[in-house]
Design an enzyme around this catalytic site. Sequence first.
Site, PDB file in Angstrom:
ATOM      1  N   CYS A 144     -38.162 -21.371   3.959  1.00  0.00           N
ATOM      2  CA  CYS A 144     -39.610 -21.313   4.188  1.00  0.00           C
ATOM      3  C   CYS A 144     -40.328 -21.182   2.829  1.00  0.00           C
ATOM      4  O   CYS A 144     -40.057 -21.957   1.926  1.00  0.00           O
ATOM      5  CB  CYS A 144     -39.942 -20.182   5.149  1.00  0.00           C
TER       6      CYS A 144
ATOM      7  N   ASP B 284     -40.433 -29.847  12.235  1.00  0.00           N
ATOM      8  CA  ASP B 284     -41.106 -28.737  11.561  1.00  0.00           C
ATOM      9  C   ASP B 284     -42.577 -29.089  11.342  1.00  0.00           C
ATOM     10  O   ASP B 284     -42.897 -29.952  10.520  1.00  0.00           O
ATOM     11  CB  ASP B 284     -40.423 -28.469  10.216  1.00  0.00           C
TER      12      ASP B 284
ATOM     13  N   HIS C 299     -38.753 -25.589  12.338  1.00  0.00           N
ATOM     14  CA  HIS C 299     -38.903 -24.650  11.233  1.00  0.00           C
ATOM     15  C   HIS C 299     -38.103 -23.388  11.546  1.00  0.00           C
ATOM     16  O   HIS C 299     -37.998 -22.957  12.693  1.00  0.00           O
ATOM     17  CB  HIS C 299     -40.380 -24.293  11.053  1.00  0.00           C
TER      18      HIS C 299
END
Length: 245
Positions: free
Chosen positions: A125, A183, A214
């Site tokens: 991330c 994502d 994600h």
Amino acid sequence: MIIQHHSHDIATNTGTMRTSIYRPVEEGKYPCVIFYSEIFQETAPIARSAAILAGHGFVVLVPEVFHELNPIGTVLAYDDAGKDKGNADKWAKPLESHDSDTDALIAFARQQDYCTGNVGAMGVCIGGHLAYRAALNPSIKAAFCLYATDIHSDTLPAQAGNNSFERMADIKGEIHFVWGKQDPHVPKEGRLKIYQQAVATGINYQWQEVNAQHAFMRDEGDRYDPALAISMYQQAVALFNRTLV
């Protein structure tokens, strides 16, 4: 390998940075991997990821990425309040402060008698972005970046001419990009922008787009893909064994 875990408070340009250290119990010198977390800092899933890497023969450093903005030891919950606080921290901390954190982590690693001095980076991330950002430092020999947010959008605060996307050509080591096709934080247009820049700059990169959402590495929540996560650990270990050992 059996591992040990302890922490150290590292002095940085912007204050004390608590850093967790995961490393083999067996004596010897091991290469170092800086593992950059999500916005929530060192949650249980991040700690488990670090332990997995360390068990393959690495010293893994997990810094508190927003140490300036929180009391030492802060871990945010995977809920709306934690997400809101983590995102606020993300917008508040300039990339230059992340750069000086990386400098401090590299210097720390090279001072330890259990480190070889070779350093790589990995993250998920925003941590994927920070691993990419760390790779701008010539001391970082390799980076493994999982669903790195905010590279394509240039939305993190930085001085003029110093955003991450436009500095891609400064990456000297090998970098691996891994993206989830489902994502929403890095849509296909963003991925294409980054890919085209990687081609144009001629950096040493590898590129993967996988059928995942994600945070597919996070072993809590309904987006976790265990089989895919195992594959990513194997690829990261192979990269670091080849470039750092």
